[in-house]
Design a protein around this motif. Structure first.
Motif, PDB file in Angstrom:
ATOM      1  N   UNK A  13      35.626  28.457  -4.665  1.00 43.64           N
ATOM      2  CA  UNK A  13      35.330  29.230  -3.461  1.00 43.64           C
ATOM      3  C   UNK A  13      35.298  28.330  -2.233  1.00 43.64           C
ATOM      4  N   UNK A  14      34.685  27.156  -2.383  1.00 41.66           N
ATOM      5  CA  UNK A  14      34.605  26.224  -1.259  1.00 41.66           C
ATOM      6  C   UNK A  14      35.985  25.716  -0.880  1.00 41.66           C
ATOM      7  N   UNK A  15      36.813  25.445  -1.895  1.00 35.35           N
ATOM      8  CA  UNK A  15      38.148  24.937  -1.620  1.00 35.35           C
ATOM      9  C   UNK A  15      39.004  25.980  -0.914  1.00 35.35           C
ATOM     10  N   UNK A  34      34.770  13.790   2.016  1.00 36.90           N
ATOM     11  CA  UNK A  34      34.821  15.160   2.543  1.00 36.90           C
ATOM     12  C   UNK A  34      33.875  16.068   1.756  1.00 36.90           C
ATOM     13  N   UNK A  35      33.130  16.883   2.483  1.00 33.00           N
ATOM     14  CA  UNK A  35      32.357  17.975   1.894  1.00 33.00           C
ATOM     15  C   UNK A  35      32.874  19.246   2.548  1.00 33.00           C
ATOM     16  N   UNK A  36      33.596  20.084   1.817  1.00 28.92           N
ATOM     17  CA  UNK A  36      34.195  21.290   2.407  1.00 28.92           C
ATOM     18  C   UNK A  36      33.185  22.139   3.166  1.00 28.92           C
ATOM     19  N   UNK A  37      33.617  22.621   4.321  1.00 27.72           N
ATOM     20  CA  UNK A  37      32.831  23.506   5.191  1.00 27.72           C
ATOM     21  C   UNK A  37      31.709  22.788   5.934  1.00 27.72           C
ATOM     22  N   UNK A  76      29.418  20.158  -3.969  1.00 26.44           N
ATOM     23  CA  UNK A  76      30.427  19.164  -4.335  1.00 26.44           C
ATOM     24  C   UNK A  76      30.858  18.309  -3.155  1.00 26.44           C
ATOM     25  N   UNK A  77      31.112  17.047  -3.446  1.00 24.39           N
ATOM     26  CA  UNK A  77      31.570  16.084  -2.461  1.00 24.39           C
ATOM     27  C   UNK A  77      32.820  15.411  -3.023  1.00 24.39           C
ATOM     28  N   UNK A  78      33.769  15.062  -2.145  1.00 26.47           N
ATOM     29  CA  UNK A  78      35.038  14.482  -2.592  1.00 26.47           C
ATOM     30  C   UNK A  78      35.279  13.119  -1.964  1.00 26.47           C
TER      31      UNK A  78
END
Length: 300
Positions: A75-77, A116-119, A195-197
């Motif tokens: 969902x975040x992606x 990156x952390x989406x949003x 989640x963190x990337x």
């Protein structure tokens, strides 16, 4: 002989004087406020220039987890894709995982990764200088700026593969850098952004944020130099879990790499820090990456 007339000196109206003083004071306050905001504007502008000029995560291998691991990441992606796909130019020279590594390295050779952390506003290069505090006050392009960058200690591996890595960033009221991390004290916020990337030239890694808490800057949290799977590292992992403000579904054992995100606490106390510990849950390697088949829209 006529009498001499003495000319009276005109009195400067008190109201006019008071008004001029207020005007000068207001002008000075405006100047100081403007001067204080300039570094924020410059940093934000430069960051967007780098993000838009050197990254495009819309159609890249961004660390997608297996579909049965969790639905939150998907969902975040998808949300992140929707926002970026309309903004990014298709002419951006990018590598397999959406980052133009050659371009970034030419801009600043101290860049060793991307976080990156989406949003969230967390979407920056990861820096490592020859001095630990250099990127505390330098932008990711190398220019001086009080907002600094996201950076690792100088002894950190260039491949970002140490058992425990600490990434530092300012806690900005504007939300820039690590200014949104303190929102993780709310479990509802964590569920939406768990989640963190981390991106490197060779890998895209997915990390789950497993606990958050406040501590002092000399806390055991800041211990590094561990060996993955060692007895000492397992003890440290247990210690970090116990300090968490709430329990999550993610429980590292000491066999997983941990990245600690560190920033100043909202309390304003000089040596108080806010921590978000992240455990590695998935790794995508460049040599194993298979580019997605272009859709009809992409082919046009």
């Amino acid at each position: 002989m006529g009498s001499l007339k003495v000319r009276e000196k005109k009195k400067f109206p008190v109201f006019t004087l008071f008004f001029l003083i207020l005007l000068c004071a207001a002008g000075f306050m405006f100047y100081m406020a403007f001067k204080e905001q300039v570094p924020y504007w410059i940093s934000d502008y430069k960051s967007k220039q780098v993000q838009e000029g050197y990254t495009d995560f819309a159609d890249s291998a961004d660390g997608t987890l297996p579909y049965d691991f969790t639905d939150r990441k998907t969902a975040a992606k998808d949300s992140d894709k929707k926002k970026t796909s309309e903004k990014k130019s298709q002419n951006i020279p990018q590598d397999w995982n959406g980052v133009d590594w050659n371009g970034l390295k030419k801009m600043n050779p101290d860049i060793i990764g991307w976080i990156r952390i989406p949003d969230l506003a967390v979407n920056y290069a990861v820096l490592k200088g020859t001095a630990d505090n250099y990127y505390l006050y330098h932008h990711m392009d190398g220019s001086y700026n009080i907002l600094g960058s996201i950076f690792a200690e100088k002894g950190t591996s260039e491949d970002l593969d140490d058992a425990h890595i600490i990434l530092y960033g300012h806690n900005m009221a504007s939300g820039q850098m690590f200014g949104q991390l303190s929102n993780y004290t709310d479990t509802g916020f964590w569920k939406k952004h768990s989640y963190m990337y981390i991106y490197t030239p060779e890998e895209t890694r997915t990390y789950a944020i497993y606990d958050v808490y406040n501590c002092l800057d000399n806390d055991r949290t800041y211990t590094i130099g561990f060996t993955l799977g060692s007895k000492d590292f397992r003890k440290w992992v247990k210690y970090s879990i116990k300090k968490g403000y709430y329990s999550t579904e993610f429980k590292p054992t000491g066999d997983e790499q941990i990245i600690t995100l560190s920033t100043c606490a909202d309390s304003g106390v000089i040596n108080n820090r806010f921590i978000a510990n992240c455990m590695l849950v998935d790794t995508q390697v460049k040599e194993d990456y298979v580019a997605p088949t272009p859709t009809a829209k992409q082919e046009k």
